[in-house]
Scaffold this motif. Structure first.
Motif, PDB file in Angstrom:
ATOM      1  N   ARG A 169      39.289  61.355  97.066  1.00 44.78           N
ATOM      2  CA  ARG A 169      39.945  62.532  97.641  1.00 44.78           C
ATOM      3  C   ARG A 169      40.724  62.117  98.882  1.00 44.78           C
ATOM      4  NH1 ARG A 169      35.766  66.470  98.611  1.00 44.78           N
ATOM      5  NH2 ARG A 169      36.071  67.011  96.445  1.00 44.78           N
ATOM      6  N   LEU A 170      41.959  62.628  98.994  1.00 43.30           N
ATOM      7  CA  LEU A 170      42.812  62.403 100.157  1.00 43.30           C
ATOM      8  C   LEU A 170      43.133  63.756 100.763  1.00 43.30           C
ATOM      9  CD1 LEU A 170      44.689  60.568 101.902  1.00 43.30           C
ATOM     10  CD2 LEU A 170      46.479  61.045 100.203  1.00 43.30           C
ATOM     11  N   ALA A 171      42.867  63.901 102.046  1.00 38.25           N
ATOM     12  CA  ALA A 171      43.157  65.159 102.739  1.00 38.25           C
ATOM     13  C   ALA A 171      44.114  64.880 103.887  1.00 38.25           C
ATOM     14  CB  ALA A 171      41.862  65.779 103.271  1.00 38.25           C
ATOM     15  N   PHE A 172      45.111  65.743 104.024  1.00 39.45           N
ATOM     16  CA  PHE A 172      46.026  65.616 105.155  1.00 39.45           C
ATOM     17  C   PHE A 172      46.645  66.963 105.489  1.00 39.45           C
ATOM     18  CE2 PHE A 172      48.474  64.375 101.383  1.00 39.45           C
ATOM     19  CZ  PHE A 172      49.629  65.130 101.487  1.00 39.45           C
ATOM     20  N   GLY A 203      48.089  73.047 109.677  1.00 43.35           N
ATOM     21  CA  GLY A 203      47.221  72.896 110.834  1.00 43.35           C
ATOM     22  C   GLY A 203      47.888  72.947 112.185  1.00 43.35           C
ATOM     23  N   HIS A 204      49.092  72.452 112.326  1.00 48.70           N
ATOM     24  CA  HIS A 204      49.668  72.408 113.663  1.00 48.70           C
ATOM     25  C   HIS A 204      50.688  73.519 113.921  1.00 48.70           C
ATOM     26  CE1 HIS A 204      52.586  69.947 111.422  1.00 48.70           C
ATOM     27  NE2 HIS A 204      53.453  70.339 112.319  1.00 48.70           N
ATOM     28  N   THR A 205      50.752  74.485 113.023  1.00 45.16           N
ATOM     29  CA  THR A 205      51.557  75.681 113.249  1.00 45.16           C
ATOM     30  C   THR A 205      50.644  76.893 113.112  1.00 45.16           C
ATOM     31  OG1 THR A 205      52.170  75.731 110.915  1.00 45.16           O
ATOM     32  CG2 THR A 205      53.705  74.625 112.412  1.00 45.16           C
ATOM     33  N   LEU A 261      43.955  84.399 111.970  1.00 44.84           N
ATOM     34  CA  LEU A 261      43.534  83.014 112.149  1.00 44.84           C
ATOM     35  C   LEU A 261      42.019  82.959 112.178  1.00 44.84           C
ATOM     36  CD1 LEU A 261      45.980  81.878 114.964  1.00 44.84           C
ATOM     37  CD2 LEU A 261      46.135  81.406 112.520  1.00 44.84           C
ATOM     38  N   VAL A 262      41.463  81.961 111.543  1.00 45.56           N
ATOM     39  CA  VAL A 262      40.019  81.760 111.529  1.00 45.56           C
ATOM     40  C   VAL A 262      39.736  80.550 112.413  1.00 45.56           C
ATOM     41  CG1 VAL A 262      38.008  81.239 110.107  1.00 45.56           C
ATOM     42  CG2 VAL A 262      39.846  82.682 109.202  1.00 45.56           C
ATOM     43  N   LEU A 263      38.979  80.768 113.449  1.00 40.71           N
ATOM     44  CA  LEU A 263      38.650  79.685 114.363  1.00 40.71           C
ATOM     45  C   LEU A 263      37.438  78.927 113.854  1.00 40.71           C
ATOM     46  CD1 LEU A 263      39.085  81.535 117.775  1.00 40.71           C
ATOM     47  CD2 LEU A 263      40.756  80.154 116.541  1.00 40.71           C
TER      48      LEU A 263
END
Length: 112
Positions: free
Chosen positions: A22-25, A56-58, A93-95
């Motif tokens: 598995r590759l996650a990014f 993730g970064h937006t 958004l879920v923290l």
């Protein structure tokens, strides 16, 4: 894990050497990264590696925001803010929970 070099060359070697399944990014919005991610996805799938991605970064997935405008780009900041606010009301958004500890490395990873 961080690999140095061209991911299109290094990832196939890593998949094979480490028996990766598995590759996650995190996905990106820049045109060059979109192209590179598509190439990485093809390489992973050809190697039998499952690909898992996330935004993730937006604050929100830019593709989801465009879907909400019928594919019409937002040309003013006020329009963007309105669309984003409406999107976040429907999809808050879920923290993540605070991480109080990290599990220990496996015996094999500790040796490296």
């Amino acid at each position: 894990m961080v690999l140095q070099g061209n991911p299109l060359e290094e990832l196939p070697r890593a998949f094979k050497a480490w028996n990766i399944k598995r590759l996650a990014f995190e996905t990106d919005t820049e045109p060059w990264t979109i192209k590179q991610e598509a190439e990485i996805r093809k390489i992973a799938e050809a190697s039998g590696v499952e690909v898992v991605t996330c935004v993730g970064h937006t604050l929100a997935d830019h593709k989801a925001l465009l879907r909400e405008t019928g594919g019409k780009p937002m040309t003013t900041f006020s329009t963007f803010c309105r669309v984003l606010e409406e999107h976040l009301q429907r999809h808050p958004l879920v923290l993540a929970e605070d991480v109080s500890s990290v599990p220990p490395l496996s015996a094999e990873a500790s040796k490296e």
